[in-house]
Scaffold this active site. Structure first.
Site, PDB file in Angstrom:
ATOM      1  N   GLY A  87     -26.612 -14.116 -11.120  1.00  0.00           N
ATOM      2  CA  GLY A  87     -27.501 -13.270 -10.320  1.00  0.00           C
ATOM      3  C   GLY A  87     -28.829 -13.985 -10.084  1.00  0.00           C
ATOM      4  N   GLY A  88     -29.824 -13.652 -10.881  1.00  0.00           N
ATOM      5  CA  GLY A  88     -31.191 -14.167 -10.710  1.00  0.00           C
ATOM      6  C   GLY A  88     -31.278 -15.673 -10.472  1.00  0.00           C
ATOM      7  N   HIS A 105     -19.276  -3.766  -9.761  1.00  0.00           N
ATOM      8  CA  HIS A 105     -20.476  -4.294 -10.426  1.00  0.00           C
ATOM      9  C   HIS A 105     -21.205  -3.157 -11.146  1.00  0.00           C
ATOM     10  CE1 HIS A 105     -24.406  -6.072 -11.095  1.00  0.00           C
ATOM     11  NE2 HIS A 105     -23.805  -7.250 -10.990  1.00  0.00           N
ATOM     12  N   ASN A 134     -24.426 -14.044  -6.825  1.00  0.00           N
ATOM     13  CA  ASN A 134     -24.628 -12.666  -6.371  1.00  0.00           C
ATOM     14  C   ASN A 134     -26.109 -12.491  -6.028  1.00  0.00           C
ATOM     15  OD1 ASN A 134     -24.716  -9.923  -5.967  1.00  0.00           O
ATOM     16  ND2 ASN A 134     -24.245  -9.353  -8.084  1.00  0.00           N
ATOM     17  N   TRP A 135     -26.380 -12.510  -4.708  1.00  0.00           N
ATOM     18  CA  TRP A 135     -27.779 -12.417  -4.275  1.00  0.00           C
ATOM     19  C   TRP A 135     -28.298 -10.977  -4.268  1.00  0.00           C
ATOM     20  CZ3 TRP A 135     -27.600 -16.269   0.525  1.00  0.00           C
ATOM     21  CH2 TRP A 135     -27.402 -17.562   0.026  1.00  0.00           C
ATOM     22  N   LYS A 136     -27.431 -10.030  -4.560  1.00  0.00           N
ATOM     23  CA  LYS A 136     -27.800  -8.604  -4.591  1.00  0.00           C
ATOM     24  C   LYS A 136     -28.565  -8.239  -3.310  1.00  0.00           C
ATOM     25  CE  LYS A 136     -27.512  -8.857  -9.559  1.00  0.00           C
ATOM     26  NZ  LYS A 136     -27.867  -8.376 -10.861  1.00  0.00           N
ATOM     27  N   GLU A 184     -19.124  -9.015 -17.704  1.00  0.00           N
ATOM     28  CA  GLU A 184     -20.588  -8.964 -17.675  1.00  0.00           C
ATOM     29  C   GLU A 184     -21.093  -7.880 -18.622  1.00  0.00           C
ATOM     30  OE1 GLU A 184     -22.302 -10.589 -13.814  1.00  0.00           O
ATOM     31  OE2 GLU A 184     -21.711  -8.577 -13.348  1.00  0.00           O
TER      32      GLU A 184
END
Ligand code: PGA
Length: 242
Positions: free
Chosen positions: A227-228, A92, A8-10, A164
Protein backbone atom coordinates in the site's frame (compact mmCIF):
# COMPACT_ATOMS: atom_id res chain seq x y z
CA UNK A 1 11.11 -17.80 -9.50
CA UNK A 2 9.45 -14.53 -10.34
CA UNK A 3 7.21 -12.97 -7.71
CA UNK A 4 4.01 -10.96 -7.90
CA UNK A 5 4.23 -7.49 -6.45
CA UNK A 6 0.91 -5.66 -6.25
CA UNK A 7 0.71 -1.91 -5.74
CA UNK A 8 -2.55 -0.86 -4.12
CA UNK A 9 -2.77 2.89 -4.61
CA UNK A 10 -6.14 3.03 -2.80
CA UNK A 11 -7.64 6.53 -3.22
CA UNK A 12 -4.36 8.27 -2.48
CA UNK A 13 -3.52 9.75 -5.89
CA UNK A 14 -5.31 12.08 -8.30
CA UNK A 15 -5.70 11.07 -11.94
CA UNK A 16 -2.71 13.22 -12.96
CA UNK A 17 -0.53 11.83 -10.20
CA UNK A 18 -1.58 8.27 -11.06
CA UNK A 19 -0.73 8.68 -14.74
CA UNK A 20 2.57 10.24 -13.85
CA UNK A 21 3.52 7.46 -11.42
CA UNK A 22 2.45 4.71 -13.83
CA UNK A 23 4.63 6.13 -16.62
CA UNK A 24 7.65 6.67 -14.39
CA UNK A 25 7.37 3.22 -12.84
CA UNK A 26 7.04 1.50 -16.18
CA UNK A 27 10.16 3.13 -17.57
CA UNK A 28 12.23 2.46 -14.44
CA UNK A 29 11.20 -1.17 -13.94
CA UNK A 30 14.00 -3.62 -14.35
CA UNK A 31 12.75 -6.95 -13.05
CA UNK A 32 11.30 -10.29 -14.04
CA UNK A 33 8.72 -9.99 -11.28
CA UNK A 34 5.10 -9.36 -12.23
CA UNK A 35 4.18 -5.85 -11.19
CA UNK A 36 0.45 -5.24 -10.83
CA UNK A 37 -0.62 -1.65 -10.29
CA UNK A 38 -4.08 -0.94 -8.89
CA UNK A 39 -5.05 2.73 -9.31
CA UNK A 40 -8.56 4.05 -8.67
CA UNK A 41 -11.12 3.24 -11.40
CA UNK A 42 -10.98 6.51 -13.28
CA UNK A 43 -7.17 6.52 -13.42
CA UNK A 44 -7.19 2.85 -14.37
CA UNK A 45 -9.27 3.59 -17.47
CA UNK A 46 -6.84 6.26 -18.63
CA UNK A 47 -3.75 4.25 -17.76
CA UNK A 48 -5.12 1.28 -19.70
CA UNK A 49 -4.79 3.28 -22.92
CA UNK A 50 -0.99 3.52 -22.51
CA UNK A 51 1.63 1.01 -23.64
CA UNK A 52 3.57 -0.78 -20.92
CA UNK A 53 6.21 -3.47 -20.49
CA UNK A 54 4.98 -7.06 -20.57
CA UNK A 55 5.33 -7.60 -16.83
CA UNK A 56 3.63 -4.30 -15.95
CA UNK A 57 0.04 -5.38 -15.39
CA UNK A 58 -3.20 -3.65 -14.47
CA UNK A 59 -5.38 -4.49 -11.49
CA UNK A 60 -8.55 -3.01 -9.99
CA UNK A 61 -9.24 -2.42 -6.30
CA UNK A 62 -12.73 -3.91 -6.44
CA UNK A 63 -15.47 -5.03 -8.83
CA UNK A 64 -19.23 -5.27 -8.55
CA UNK A 65 -21.46 -8.10 -7.46
CA UNK A 66 -23.07 -8.45 -10.90
CA UNK A 67 -22.39 -7.60 -14.53
CA UNK A 68 -25.19 -5.21 -15.40
CA UNK A 69 -27.64 -3.95 -12.86
CA UNK A 70 -29.17 -0.90 -11.17
CA UNK A 71 -26.11 -0.47 -8.95
CA UNK A 72 -25.33 3.23 -8.72
CA UNK A 73 -21.63 3.93 -8.43
CA UNK A 74 -20.39 0.41 -9.06
CA UNK A 75 -18.01 -0.87 -11.78
CA UNK A 76 -18.42 -4.30 -13.32
CA UNK A 77 -15.82 -6.99 -13.94
CA UNK A 78 -16.87 -6.99 -17.59
CA UNK A 79 -15.94 -3.32 -18.02
CA UNK A 80 -12.63 -3.91 -16.27
CA UNK A 81 -11.84 -6.82 -18.55
CA UNK A 82 -12.80 -4.78 -21.62
CA UNK A 83 -10.20 -2.11 -20.85
CA UNK A 84 -7.42 -4.66 -20.29
CA UNK A 85 -7.44 -5.20 -16.53
CA UNK A 86 -6.06 -8.61 -15.50
CA UNK A 87 -6.40 -8.71 -11.70
CA UNK A 88 -8.97 -7.56 -9.19
CA UNK A 89 -8.47 -7.16 -5.45
CA UNK A 90 -11.54 -8.40 -3.58
CA UNK A 91 -12.31 -8.39 0.13
CA UNK A 92 -9.76 -5.78 1.15
CA UNK A 93 -10.14 -5.03 4.85
CA UNK A 94 -10.95 -1.38 4.11
CA UNK A 95 -13.93 -2.49 2.00
CA UNK A 96 -14.98 -4.97 4.65
CA UNK A 97 -14.85 -2.14 7.21
CA UNK A 98 -16.17 0.92 5.36
CA UNK A 99 -18.42 -0.69 2.75
CA UNK A 100 -19.54 -3.39 5.17
CA UNK A 101 -18.67 -6.16 2.72
CA UNK A 102 -19.15 -9.59 4.21
CA UNK A 103 -17.76 -12.94 3.08
CA UNK A 104 -20.95 -13.75 1.20
CA UNK A 105 -20.75 -10.58 -0.88
CA UNK A 106 -17.09 -11.25 -1.51
CA UNK A 107 -17.92 -14.80 -2.59
CA UNK A 108 -20.43 -13.45 -5.12
CA UNK A 109 -17.95 -10.89 -6.41
CA UNK A 110 -15.31 -13.60 -6.86
CA UNK A 111 -17.71 -15.71 -8.93
CA UNK A 112 -18.65 -12.81 -11.20
CA UNK A 113 -15.05 -11.67 -11.62
CA UNK A 114 -13.89 -15.21 -12.44
CA UNK A 115 -16.70 -15.59 -14.96
CA UNK A 116 -15.31 -12.50 -16.67
CA UNK A 117 -11.78 -13.87 -16.75
CA UNK A 118 -10.24 -11.65 -14.11
CA UNK A 119 -7.63 -13.12 -11.78
CA UNK A 120 -8.63 -12.72 -8.16
CA UNK A 121 -6.57 -11.34 -5.30
CA UNK A 122 -8.61 -12.28 -2.26
CA UNK A 123 -7.60 -10.35 0.86
CA UNK A 124 -8.07 -11.76 4.31
CA UNK A 125 -6.57 -11.53 7.77
CA UNK A 126 -7.26 -11.19 11.45
CA UNK A 127 -7.67 -8.05 13.56
CA UNK A 128 -5.46 -7.12 16.49
CA UNK A 129 -7.63 -8.69 19.15
CA UNK A 130 -7.95 -11.92 17.20
CA UNK A 131 -4.18 -11.96 16.76
CA UNK A 132 -3.54 -11.35 20.42
CA UNK A 133 -5.95 -14.09 21.46
CA UNK A 134 -4.36 -16.50 18.97
CA UNK A 135 -7.44 -16.81 16.78
CA UNK A 136 -5.64 -16.10 13.51
CA UNK A 137 -6.02 -19.58 12.01
CA UNK A 138 -9.64 -19.88 13.05
CA UNK A 139 -10.48 -16.48 11.51
CA UNK A 140 -8.67 -17.27 8.30
CA UNK A 141 -10.25 -20.68 7.92
CA UNK A 142 -13.68 -19.15 8.34
CA UNK A 143 -12.97 -16.38 5.82
CA UNK A 144 -11.62 -18.88 3.28
CA UNK A 145 -14.52 -21.28 3.67
CA UNK A 146 -17.12 -18.56 3.12
CA UNK A 147 -15.32 -16.58 0.42
CA UNK A 148 -14.42 -19.67 -1.62
CA UNK A 149 -17.66 -21.57 -1.15
CA UNK A 150 -18.94 -23.17 -4.36
CA UNK A 151 -16.09 -21.84 -6.46
CA UNK A 152 -14.88 -24.03 -9.29
CA UNK A 153 -11.75 -22.95 -11.08
CA UNK A 154 -11.27 -23.72 -14.74
CA UNK A 155 -7.91 -24.17 -16.44
CA UNK A 156 -7.25 -20.45 -16.91
CA UNK A 157 -8.73 -19.05 -13.74
CA UNK A 158 -6.66 -18.09 -10.76
CA UNK A 159 -7.26 -17.06 -7.17
CA UNK A 160 -4.35 -15.60 -5.23
CA UNK A 161 -4.71 -15.07 -1.50
CA UNK A 162 -3.30 -11.90 0.02
CA UNK A 163 -2.75 -12.49 3.71
CA UNK A 164 -3.00 -9.09 5.36
CA UNK A 165 -3.19 -8.96 9.15
CA UNK A 166 -5.45 -5.93 9.71
CA UNK A 167 -3.28 -4.66 12.56
CA UNK A 168 -0.31 -4.52 10.20
CA UNK A 169 -2.00 -2.44 7.46
CA UNK A 170 -0.76 1.14 7.36
CA UNK A 171 0.64 0.96 10.89
CA UNK A 172 4.35 0.45 10.20
CA UNK A 173 4.10 -2.75 12.25
CA UNK A 174 4.66 -5.54 9.76
CA UNK A 175 4.29 -9.12 10.89
CA UNK A 176 7.49 -11.12 11.29
CA UNK A 177 8.23 -12.77 7.94
CA UNK A 178 8.68 -16.24 9.46
CA UNK A 179 5.31 -15.95 11.17
CA UNK A 180 3.65 -14.87 7.90
CA UNK A 181 5.24 -17.90 6.27
CA UNK A 182 3.58 -20.23 8.78
CA UNK A 183 0.17 -18.65 8.18
CA UNK A 184 0.72 -18.77 4.40
CA UNK A 185 1.35 -22.51 4.65
CA UNK A 186 -1.89 -22.90 6.57
CA UNK A 187 -3.80 -20.83 3.97
CA UNK A 188 -2.49 -23.06 1.18
CA UNK A 189 -3.61 -26.17 3.03
CA UNK A 190 -7.15 -24.89 3.71
CA UNK A 191 -7.60 -23.40 0.22
CA UNK A 192 -6.51 -26.69 -1.32
CA UNK A 193 -9.16 -28.50 0.70
CA UNK A 194 -11.86 -26.12 -0.56
CA UNK A 195 -11.01 -25.44 -4.19
CA UNK A 196 -8.78 -28.47 -4.87
CA UNK A 197 -6.11 -26.36 -6.55
CA UNK A 198 -2.88 -24.87 -5.23
CA UNK A 199 -3.00 -21.13 -4.52
CA UNK A 200 -0.26 -18.54 -4.36
CA UNK A 201 -0.12 -16.51 -1.16
CA UNK A 202 1.10 -12.91 -0.88
CA UNK A 203 1.81 -10.97 2.28
CA UNK A 204 0.53 -7.43 2.82
CA UNK A 205 0.75 -5.01 5.74
CA UNK A 206 3.45 -2.34 6.17
CA UNK A 207 5.75 -3.80 3.54
CA UNK A 208 8.61 -1.47 2.68
CA UNK A 209 12.08 -1.68 1.17
CA UNK A 210 13.59 -2.70 4.51
CA UNK A 211 11.46 -5.82 5.01
CA UNK A 212 10.35 -6.83 1.48
CA UNK A 213 13.29 -9.19 0.94
CA UNK A 214 12.60 -11.02 4.19
CA UNK A 215 9.07 -11.80 3.04
CA UNK A 216 10.09 -12.69 -0.51
CA UNK A 217 12.60 -15.22 0.83
CA UNK A 218 9.88 -17.24 2.58
CA UNK A 219 9.00 -20.54 0.98
CA UNK A 220 5.23 -20.09 1.19
CA UNK A 221 5.07 -16.48 0.00
CA UNK A 222 4.94 -15.80 -3.73
CA UNK A 223 4.77 -12.05 -3.51
CA UNK A 224 3.61 -8.89 -1.79
CA UNK A 225 0.65 -6.52 -1.63
CA UNK A 226 2.01 -3.07 -1.00
CA UNK A 227 0.00 0.00 0.00
CA UNK A 228 1.80 3.10 1.32
CA UNK A 229 5.25 2.17 0.02
CA UNK A 230 3.89 1.70 -3.51
CA UNK A 231 3.22 5.43 -3.78
CA UNK A 232 6.88 6.40 -3.42
CA UNK A 233 8.67 5.59 -6.64
CA UNK A 234 12.16 5.00 -5.22
CA UNK A 235 10.80 2.86 -2.43
CA UNK A 236 8.60 0.79 -4.71
CA UNK A 237 11.41 0.27 -7.23
CA UNK A 238 13.61 -1.08 -4.44
CA UNK A 239 10.83 -3.51 -3.52
CA UNK A 240 10.10 -4.56 -7.12
CA UNK A 241 13.49 -4.55 -8.84
CA UNK A 242 15.00 -7.73 -7.54
P1 PGA B 1 0.18 -0.85 3.63
O1 PGA B 1 -1.20 -1.31 2.99
O2 PGA B 1 1.29 -1.46 2.80
O3 PGA B 1 0.15 0.63 3.57
O4 PGA B 1 0.21 -1.39 5.04
C1 PGA B 1 -1.40 -2.61 2.51
C2 PGA B 1 -2.80 -2.79 2.02
O5 PGA B 1 -3.73 -2.15 2.53
O6 PGA B 1 -3.04 -3.58 1.10
Amino acid sequence: MSKIIIANWKMKLSVKASLDLAKKLNSALDTKNKIVICPDFISLALISALKFKKNFILGAQDSAISISDALTGEVSALSLKEIGVSYVILGHSERRLYQKEDDQTINQKIKIALANNLKIVLCLGENKQEYQTKKTKEVIKNQLKKALSGIILNKNSEIIIAYEPIWAIGTGLAMQAVEANVIAEYIKKIAMMIIKKPVKVLYGGSVDSSNAQLFLKQKNLQGLLVGGASLKIEEFLKISNN
